[in-house]
Design an enzyme around this catalytic site. Structure first.
Site, PDB file in Angstrom:
ATOM      1  N   ALA A  63     -77.330 -27.898 132.555  1.00  0.00           N
ATOM      2  CA  ALA A  63     -76.921 -27.743 131.157  1.00  0.00           C
ATOM      3  C   ALA A  63     -77.306 -26.348 130.673  1.00  0.00           C
ATOM      4  CB  ALA A  63     -77.602 -28.805 130.306  1.00  0.00           C
ATOM      5  N   GLY A 106     -77.971 -30.909 135.161  1.00  0.00           N
ATOM      6  CA  GLY A 106     -76.575 -31.302 134.942  1.00  0.00           C
ATOM      7  C   GLY A 106     -75.691 -30.936 136.126  1.00  0.00           C
ATOM      8  N   GLU A 109     -76.136 -33.713 138.400  1.00  0.00           N
ATOM      9  CA  GLU A 109     -75.403 -34.880 137.874  1.00  0.00           C
ATOM     10  C   GLU A 109     -73.912 -34.762 138.192  1.00  0.00           C
ATOM     11  OE1 GLU A 109     -77.011 -34.516 133.819  1.00  0.00           O
ATOM     12  OE2 GLU A 109     -77.605 -36.608 134.008  1.00  0.00           O
ATOM     13  N   GLU A 129     -85.225 -31.307 134.586  1.00  0.00           N
ATOM     14  CA  GLU A 129     -85.256 -31.580 133.142  1.00  0.00           C
ATOM     15  C   GLU A 129     -86.683 -31.799 132.645  1.00  0.00           C
ATOM     16  OE1 GLU A 129     -83.238 -33.072 135.334  1.00  0.00           O
ATOM     17  OE2 GLU A 129     -81.194 -33.220 134.526  1.00  0.00           O
TER      18      GLU A 129
HETATM   19  N1  CO8 Z   1     -78.878 -22.400 131.005  1.00  0.00           N
HETATM   20  C1  CO8 Z   1     -78.672 -21.170 130.473  1.00  0.00           C
HETATM   21  N2  CO8 Z   1     -78.873 -20.024 131.147  1.00  0.00           N
HETATM   22  C2  CO8 Z   1     -79.314 -20.132 132.407  1.00  0.00           C
HETATM   23  C3  CO8 Z   1     -79.575 -21.368 133.021  1.00  0.00           C
HETATM   24  C4  CO8 Z   1     -79.322 -22.555 132.266  1.00  0.00           C
HETATM   25  N3  CO8 Z   1     -79.498 -23.777 132.779  1.00  0.00           N
HETATM   26  N4  CO8 Z   1     -80.027 -21.156 134.273  1.00  0.00           N
HETATM   27  C5  CO8 Z   1     -80.051 -19.829 134.454  1.00  0.00           C
HETATM   28  N5  CO8 Z   1     -79.619 -19.211 133.330  1.00  0.00           N
HETATM   29  C6  CO8 Z   1     -79.500 -17.772 133.105  1.00  0.00           C
HETATM   30  C7  CO8 Z   1     -80.880 -17.125 133.123  1.00  0.00           C
HETATM   31  O1  CO8 Z   1     -81.521 -17.257 131.843  1.00  0.00           O
HETATM   32  C8  CO8 Z   1     -80.526 -15.698 133.477  1.00  0.00           C
HETATM   33  O2  CO8 Z   1     -80.062 -15.050 132.325  1.00  0.00           O
HETATM   34  P1  CO8 Z   1     -80.625 -13.579 131.968  1.00  0.00           P
HETATM   35  O3  CO8 Z   1     -80.253 -12.724 133.160  1.00  0.00           O
HETATM   36  O4  CO8 Z   1     -79.890 -13.232 130.720  1.00  0.00           O
HETATM   37  O5  CO8 Z   1     -82.121 -13.725 131.812  1.00  0.00           O
HETATM   38  C9  CO8 Z   1     -79.317 -15.862 134.426  1.00  0.00           C
HETATM   39  O6  CO8 Z   1     -78.806 -17.174 134.201  1.00  0.00           O
HETATM   40  C10 CO8 Z   1     -79.709 -15.738 135.880  1.00  0.00           C
HETATM   41  O7  CO8 Z   1     -80.786 -16.647 136.127  1.00  0.00           O
HETATM   42  P2  CO8 Z   1     -82.112 -16.248 136.953  1.00  0.00           P
HETATM   43  O8  CO8 Z   1     -82.408 -14.800 136.730  1.00  0.00           O
HETATM   44  O9  CO8 Z   1     -83.166 -17.237 136.620  1.00  0.00           O
HETATM   45  O10 CO8 Z   1     -81.596 -16.436 138.456  1.00  0.00           O
HETATM   46  P3  CO8 Z   1     -82.464 -16.861 139.726  1.00  0.00           P
HETATM   47  O11 CO8 Z   1     -81.551 -16.770 140.899  1.00  0.00           O
HETATM   48  O12 CO8 Z   1     -83.745 -16.085 139.756  1.00  0.00           O
HETATM   49  O13 CO8 Z   1     -82.882 -18.388 139.488  1.00  0.00           O
HETATM   50  C11 CO8 Z   1     -82.427 -20.698 138.990  1.00  0.00           C
HETATM   51  C12 CO8 Z   1     -81.878 -19.373 139.532  1.00  0.00           C
HETATM   52  C13 CO8 Z   1     -83.492 -21.234 139.914  1.00  0.00           C
HETATM   53  C14 CO8 Z   1     -81.240 -21.666 138.901  1.00  0.00           C
HETATM   54  C15 CO8 Z   1     -83.055 -20.488 137.590  1.00  0.00           C
HETATM   55  O14 CO8 Z   1     -82.140 -19.766 136.791  1.00  0.00           O
HETATM   56  C16 CO8 Z   1     -83.393 -21.754 136.864  1.00  0.00           C
HETATM   57  O15 CO8 Z   1     -84.414 -22.362 137.132  1.00  0.00           O
HETATM   58  N6  CO8 Z   1     -82.546 -22.182 135.875  1.00  0.00           N
HETATM   59  C17 CO8 Z   1     -82.778 -23.338 135.069  1.00  0.00           C
HETATM   60  C18 CO8 Z   1     -82.458 -24.578 135.826  1.00  0.00           C
HETATM   61  C19 CO8 Z   1     -82.727 -25.794 134.976  1.00  0.00           C
HETATM   62  O16 CO8 Z   1     -83.825 -26.047 134.522  1.00  0.00           O
HETATM   63  N7  CO8 Z   1     -81.661 -26.568 134.798  1.00  0.00           N
HETATM   64  C20 CO8 Z   1     -81.729 -27.835 134.178  1.00  0.00           C
HETATM   65  C21 CO8 Z   1     -81.300 -27.754 132.773  1.00  0.00           C
HETATM   66  S1  CO8 Z   1     -81.459 -29.344 132.013  1.00  0.00           S
HETATM   67  C22 CO8 Z   1     -80.082 -30.186 132.499  1.00  0.00           C
HETATM   68  O17 CO8 Z   1     -79.225 -29.672 133.123  1.00  0.00           O
HETATM   69  C23 CO8 Z   1     -79.877 -31.640 132.179  1.00  0.00           C
HETATM   70  C24 CO8 Z   1     -79.608 -31.895 130.781  1.00  0.00           C
HETATM   71  C25 CO8 Z   1     -80.877 -31.995 130.063  1.00  0.00           C
HETATM   72  C26 CO8 Z   1     -80.750 -31.316 128.806  1.00  0.00           C
HETATM   73  C27 CO8 Z   1     -81.986 -30.993 128.118  1.00  0.00           C
HETATM   74  C28 CO8 Z   1     -82.634 -29.695 128.557  1.00  0.00           C
HETATM   75  C29 CO8 Z   1     -82.708 -28.592 127.541  1.00  0.00           C
END
Ligand code: CO8
Length: 254
Positions: A63, A106, A109, A129
């Site tokens: 998400a 997500g 999912e 999450e």
């Molecule tokens: N949402 C928005 N932006 C994101 C997300 C995301 N899920 N994931 C990555 N980005 C952005 C980063 O902020 C970054 O932006 P910027 O360059 O402007 O800082 C850009 O994408 C590149 O990301 P990284 O530099 O972190 O890239 P890496 O290759 O180093 O890392 C990862 C990749 C491991 C995927 C890392 O980005 C990460 O951990 N992302 C978050 C993953 C996460 O926690 N996802 C679960 C979200 S919750 C969900 O999906 C279920 C619904 C629950 C909803 C409630 C939650 C709020």
């Protein structure tokens, strides 16, 4: 500009996710685009299988956390927001997914909603999450537990740890593992094979297998309500703020 492209060949409708700069994070607008593409392909007579893949290094980062940080509890309830696509469970044609890099939250999912999962050897699957003081809202607790069983599901959901492709295969989350460089070709070959068979029959097989998911609908509704509750809590606000500010979250258990 669209964050995805759709190609059609040999009875296969291929959706390629390409939301550059956000690792295919599922903003509401991106979810609508994916939903529209899926519905169009489901309604296209010449298409008998759908393939979803990513043009980026990861399959999907889940998400869109930046977008969710701005949403109120009232909004998520009014929208019945899930943080994921909504049409996929209703698609009648078989859906094959090709996963490389990470399928998180997500994004995982979305994988769980598909029918055949082809993973690159270095792919990883996780539900982080909990690290945001959130929980899945689009079936992550329901479909995951039904596929991998209670104890692996609890481990993934309560610790946020990821599974390698090998572990995901052993757990039943992945259908096949292929070398990274062969992912697209192999997934497309599977999709073309499925599409070459009689469409009405592959659709009835899909419907019949899905009929084994007893009480799934009830579980999804209850999960979504519990997910919405997160938006009223301090820890969730802290969790998403900490992610955006790239720091460790300080949870107060409320
Ligand atoms: N949402 C928005 N932006 C994101 C997300 C995301 N899920 N994931 C990555 N980005 C952005 C980063 O902020 C970054 O932006 P910027 O360059 O402007 O800082 C850009 O994408 C590149 O990301 P990284 O530099 O972190 O890239 P890496 O290759 O180093 O890392 C990862 C990749 C491991 C995927 C890392 O980005 C990460 O951990 N992302 C978050 C993953 C996460 O926690 N996802 C679960 C979200 S919750 C969900 O999906 C279920 C619904 C629950 C909803 C409630 C939650 C709020």
């Amino acid at each position: 500009m669209s964050s995805l492209s759709v190609k059609q060949y040999d009875g296969v409708g291929h959706i390629i996710l390409n939301r550059v700069g956000a690792l295919n994070a599922l903003s509401r607008e991106f979810c609508h685009e994916i939903d529209d593409a899926l519905r169009d392909l489901d309604n296209t007579e010449s298409i008998h299988a759908i393939l979803i893949s990513s043009a980026l290094k990861h399959f999907c980062a889940g998400a869109d956390i930046r977008e969710m940080a701005e949403m109120t509890a009232e909004e998520v309830i009014a929208e019945q927001f899930t943080g994921c696509v909504s049409s996929l469970p209703d698609i009648s044609k078989p859906v094959i997914v090709a996963v490389k890099g990470l399928a998180a939250g997500g994004g995982c999912e979305l994988v769980e909603m598909c029918d055949i999962v082809i993973a690159a050897a270095t792919a990883r699957f996780c539900h982080p999450e909990i690290t945001l003081a959130a929980m899945p809202g689009a079936g992550g607790t329901q479909r995951l537990a039904r596929v991998v069983g209670k104890h692996i599901a609890m481990d993934l959901l309560l610790t946020g740890r990821s599974l390698s492709a090998d572990e995901a295969f052993a757990a039943g989350l992945v259908s096949r593992i292929v070398p990274d460089e062969q992912l697209e070709d192999e997934a497309l070959a599977v999709a073309k094979q499925v599409a070459s068979f009689s469409g009405p029959v592959t659709r009835r097989i899909k419907a019949s297998v899905n009929d084994t998911q007893v009480n799934l609908e009830t579980g999804l509704i209850v999960e979504r309500d519990r997910f919405h509750r997160c938006f009223t809590e301090h820890d969730f606000r802290e969790g998403v703020r900490a992610f955006i500010e790239k720091r460790r979250a300080n949870f107060l258990h409320r």
